[in-house]
Structure formats: structure tokens, C-alpha cells
Design an enzyme around this catalytic site. Structure first.
Site, PDB file in Angstrom:
ATOM      1  N   GLY A  46       0.843  -1.205   0.000  1.00  0.00           N
ATOM      2  CA  GLY A  46       0.000   0.000   0.000  1.00  0.00           C
ATOM      3  C   GLY A  46       0.871   1.245   0.000  1.00  0.00           C
ATOM      4  N   ARG A 106       1.017  -5.060  -5.040  1.00  0.00           N
ATOM      5  CA  ARG A 106       1.168  -6.217  -4.144  1.00  0.00           C
ATOM      6  C   ARG A 106       1.345  -7.396  -5.092  1.00  0.00           C
ATOM      7  NH1 ARG A 106      -0.603  -4.024   0.787  1.00  0.00           N
ATOM      8  NH2 ARG A 106      -2.342  -2.589   0.632  1.00  0.00           N
ATOM      9  N   CYS A 107       2.596  -7.798  -5.305  1.00  0.00           N
ATOM     10  CA  CYS A 107       2.917  -8.706  -6.408  1.00  0.00           C
ATOM     11  C   CYS A 107       2.925 -10.173  -5.969  1.00  0.00           C
ATOM     12  CB  CYS A 107       4.279  -8.322  -6.977  1.00  0.00           C
ATOM     13  SG  CYS A 107       4.789  -9.342  -8.343  1.00  0.00           S
ATOM     14  N   GLU A 124     -10.746  -0.332  10.999  1.00  0.00           N
ATOM     15  CA  GLU A 124     -11.284  -1.261   9.994  1.00  0.00           C
ATOM     16  C   GLU A 124     -10.986  -2.722  10.336  1.00  0.00           C
ATOM     17  OE1 GLU A 124      -9.351  -1.020   6.168  1.00  0.00           O
ATOM     18  OE2 GLU A 124      -7.380  -1.390   7.030  1.00  0.00           O
ATOM     19  N   ARG A 147     -25.750  15.110  16.681  1.00  0.00           N
ATOM     20  CA  ARG A 147     -25.646  13.744  16.165  1.00  0.00           C
ATOM     21  C   ARG A 147     -24.371  13.065  16.655  1.00  0.00           C
ATOM     22  NH1 ARG A 147     -26.880  15.344   9.937  1.00  0.00           N
ATOM     23  NH2 ARG A 147     -29.136  15.127   9.986  1.00  0.00           N
ATOM     24  N   ARG A 207      19.499  10.338  -3.888  1.00  0.00           N
ATOM     25  CA  ARG A 207      20.499  11.420  -3.794  1.00  0.00           C
ATOM     26  C   ARG A 207      21.697  10.995  -2.934  1.00  0.00           C
ATOM     27  NH1 ARG A 207      17.270  16.562  -4.434  1.00  0.00           N
ATOM     28  NH2 ARG A 207      16.644  16.395  -6.623  1.00  0.00           N
ATOM     29  N   ILE A 211       1.049   3.558   6.113  1.00  0.00           N
ATOM     30  CA  ILE A 211       0.245   4.458   6.959  1.00  0.00           C
ATOM     31  C   ILE A 211      -0.170   3.784   8.264  1.00  0.00           C
ATOM     32  CG2 ILE A 211      -0.689   5.803   5.038  1.00  0.00           C
ATOM     33  CD1 ILE A 211      -3.389   4.155   5.611  1.00  0.00           C
ATOM     34  N   ALA A 236      15.606  10.569  -1.092  1.00  0.00           N
ATOM     35  CA  ALA A 236      16.765  10.535  -0.182  1.00  0.00           C
ATOM     36  C   ALA A 236      17.706   9.379  -0.547  1.00  0.00           C
ATOM     37  CB  ALA A 236      16.274  10.389   1.260  1.00  0.00           C
ATOM     38  N   ILE A 266      -8.933   7.429   1.083  1.00  0.00           N
ATOM     39  CA  ILE A 266      -8.616   8.860   1.153  1.00  0.00           C
ATOM     40  C   ILE A 266      -7.469   9.089   2.152  1.00  0.00           C
ATOM     41  CG2 ILE A 266     -10.188   9.654   3.004  1.00  0.00           C
ATOM     42  CD1 ILE A 266     -11.087  11.804   0.923  1.00  0.00           C
TER      43      ILE A 266
END
Ligand code: F6P
Length: 362
Positions: free
Chosen positions: A14, A75-76, A225, A165, A28, A129, A25, A263
Site C-alpha cells: 500500500g 502487491r505482487c 477497519e 448527532r 540522492r 500508513i 533521499a 482517502i
């Protein structure tokens, strides 16, 4: 000093904001040391299908601020086959790739160990993430993802407050609840539900009801999740939507559901992610050029360090309770104790934050 003539760099799994900063980085730093760099396109599949581009200093200009990964990712599954591996090795030979730096998560590191078994020195840089790699306190992309979620949740707060709410928000993180937990604290959520801590549903709904009765208008509930329940037909269903219905039915508060989904993976990387990516990328190249490999770059108490990649993957399986028979055989009793200590540290950290989230809610 082991001097490589040419290294490859890839991003896999991901995508995560900051992957571009890491590639920049790595490129270089290698060029500075007189080492050529090939960008491998589309993760490990680029090695199998010979999709590579030479990278010079200009190739990585103006990407430090870009989300996604300009090398693309995948994702191979083919890479897990012997045939795929043979093709990848043939590509390394044909293009004179002496070593590889792979940016990604645990799946990426498993691929890296396979390459090193076949004779290509590899170093992994964490880029996910989820921040779900137990061996490291931090993985590139986590901060940006949290800020994206925080921004969305703050907006939901505005409208919840106007309409009195509740909003249940499901966030990514796979089996790791850190995004939900940390954003939950930062956003002032009423309740946080993550895979690592048992959720006391009755008590949490009672707390929401009590808050309403004491005059609180807006309620945010963050659900990772990775939390599922089994429905009456035996199907695994995401818990967030189930919880939404229960909150509404049991508290009488109109309750909405939002799934932020992918997102959370996009956007320009934060300062924290650009810095982490740069520090980790540079460290990876330095270590490779010192002749070291089979390592993953980690952050430990704010210090950039490295850890043997197999050790790191095993710690991860230990923490996630996914150890298989024989997984620990290659390690000494001392190393196993060290792994247990890393898992205990992570566990204590998560529980400490979970208790804090509860302490500071209304
Ligand atoms: O590992 C990063 C991640 O975004 C997880 O949070 C999520 O579960 C998964 O990847 C989604 O994968 P995909 O992009 O393949 O749908």
C-alpha cells in the site's frame, strides 16, 4: 567499505505519503557516494517484468512534497513464486543491480528477505500508513494519514454539533488500531474501538448516553477497519456499521457512519513524514555502503536505527499472535526475550493510550 556500483530502489505494498521523499533521499545519498540508482517501477513486479528507469538527481526533483509514489506500487503475488523470483534475479543480473532498498511494509520486507536469500543484499525502509510494524515506533506515512483523518473527523464534529448527532468513523490501519486511537485522542472522540483492546460495547454505549444526558451534543466514535463481528448468517462484517445501529437504537441519538477508506492514503506528506523518510532513506544507503544488509530501518525512541529484517518480521508475527511452528527456532533464548520485550512495550503503549482516550472524554 563494500562499494556497490549500482543499486535499485522500489516501493511496494500500500502506498504511503512520504514514499517519494524516501526514494529521493535514497537516490540522492547513493549518487553522492558515487553509486548509480535504478528505479524499479511498480514494486517487485517491475523486477519481474524488467520495468526499470535510471534515476539521476533531477529525476527525484520536486517529489518530496508529493503523495503516492512516482515509482508506483503493487502487491505482487508472482514474486512469491519460484518462477517470479528467478525472473527478478535475472533482471538484477542483466541490469547489474548489486543491492536493493525496498520501501514498504511487512509484505515488502518478506519480499526483501527472499531476494537476499537469493544473493541480492537488501535493506527495508518502513513506509506504511498503518504504523503496524512492531519493530519500529514509527513508519513513514503514519503522521500524514493521521492528519488526514483528523481533518475529516474535525469536519464531522462541526456538523454533528449543529445537528446533535453521533458519527461513527471507520479508518484504515489493517489489524492495527493506532490511526483510530491516536486520532481519537486528538479529536476528542467519545469512544475508540481497535483490534488490540477488547471493546466493552455496553459500557461504551452507556457512556455515550450519559454524555448526551449531561448536555453533550456531538459524539465521535472511531472504529478501526480491523474490527469485525460475525452476523446471524455467519458472515464477517465490519463492526463500525453494526455499532452505528446499536448506538442509535440504544441512545436515541441520530447516528451517521463514514468510511474514510483510501482517502487516508493520499495527500502531501507532513513534515514529520518527509523528515522520517529522509533520515531512514539516508541511513539505508549508509548501511548498504558499509557492507551491511538484511536490515530494516527503524525508529526507536526517536533514534534512527536498524534491525535484522528476519528478527523484525518475527517480532511482528509474535505481537500479532501469528507465529508458526518453528518460527523461533533460528533465534537464541536471549533474542526471544528481546522480542518479547518489544511486544510488551508496544502492548503497554497501546493500552496506556487507550486508557488516556477514555480518561479525557466527557
Ligand atoms: O496497509 C495499508 C492499507 O491502506 C491498510 O490500511 C488497508 O487495510 C490496506 O492497505 C488496503 O489495501 P488496498 O489498497 O490493497 O485495498
Amino acid at each position: 567499505m563494500a562499494k556497490f556500483r549500482r543499486i535499485g530502489v522500489l516501493t511496494s505494498g500500500g502506498d504511503a505519503p512520504g514514499m517519494n521523499a524516501a526514494v529521493r533521499a535514497i537516490t540522492r545519498k547513493a549518487l553522492e557516494q558515487g553509486v548509480e540508482v535504478m528505479g524499479i517501477i511498480g514494486g517487485y513486479s517491475g523486477l519481474i517484468h524488467e520495468k526499470l528507469v535510471p534515476l539521476d538527481a533531477g529525476s527525484v526533483s520536486n517529489i518530496v512534497m508529493q503523495g503516492g509514489t512516482f515509482l508506483y506500487s503493487d502487491r505482487c503475488l508472482e514474486f512469491k513464486t519460484e518462477e517470479g523470483m528467478q525472473k527478478a534475479m535475472a533482471t538484477c543480473k542483466k541490469y547489474n543491480i548489486d543491492a536493493i532498498v525496498a520501501v514498504g511494509g511487512d509484505g515488502t520486507f518478506r519480499g526483501a528477505t527472499d531476494l537476499s536469500v537469493h544473493g541480492i543484499p537488501t535493506i527495508g525502509v518502513t513506509g506504511t500508513i498503518d504504523n503496524d510494524i512492531t519493530a519500529t515506533d514509527y513508519s513513514v506515512g503514519f503522521d500524514t494519514a493521521m492528519n488526514t483523518v483528523l481533518d475529516a473527523v474535525d469536519k464531522l464534529r462541526d456538523t454533528c454539533e449543529s445537528h446533535a448527532r453521533c458519527n461513527v468513523v471507520e479508518v484504515m490501519g489493517r489489524d492495527c488500531g493506532q490511526i483510530a486511537l491516536l486520532v481519537g485522542i486528538a479529536a476528542g472522540a467519545m469512544s475508540v474501538c481497535i483490534p488490540e483492546v477488547e471493546y466493552d460495547e455496553a459500557a461504551e454505549i452507556a457512556a455515550i448516553k450519559a454524555a448526551k444526558e449531561s448536555g453533550k451534543r456531538s459524539m465521535l466514535v472511531l472504529v478501526s477497519e480491523g474490527v469485525f463481528v460475525t452476523d446471524e448468517n455467519g458472515n464477517k462484517v465490519p463492526y463500525g456499521e453494526v455499532l452505528r445501529k446499536k448506538i442509535e437504537a440504544e441512545t436515541g441519538i441520530e447516528t451517521k457512519f463514514a468510511r474514510l477508506a483510501h482517502i487516508v492514503r493520499g495527500g502531501s506528506p507532513s513534515l514529520r513524514d518527509r523528515l522520517a523518510a529522509t533520515k531512514m532513506g539516508v541511513k539505508a544507503v549508509e548501511l548498504l555502503l558499509e557492507g551491511k544488509s538484511d536490515l530494516v530501518i527503524i525508529e526507536d525512541n526517536s533514534e534512527i536505527k536498524s534491525m535484522n529484517i528476519r528478527f523484525a518480521l518475527t517480532v511482528d508475527r509474535m505481537y500479532k499472535k501469528k507465529l508458526k511452528d518453528g518460527d523461533l527456532d533460528a533465534f537464541t533464548a536471549e533474542e526471544i526475550e528481546e522480542m518479547k520485550a518489544i511486544c510488551a512495550k508496544r502492548d503497554a503503549y497501546i493500552h496506556h493510550l487507550y486508557d488516556m482516550a477514555k480518561a479525557v472524554r466527557r
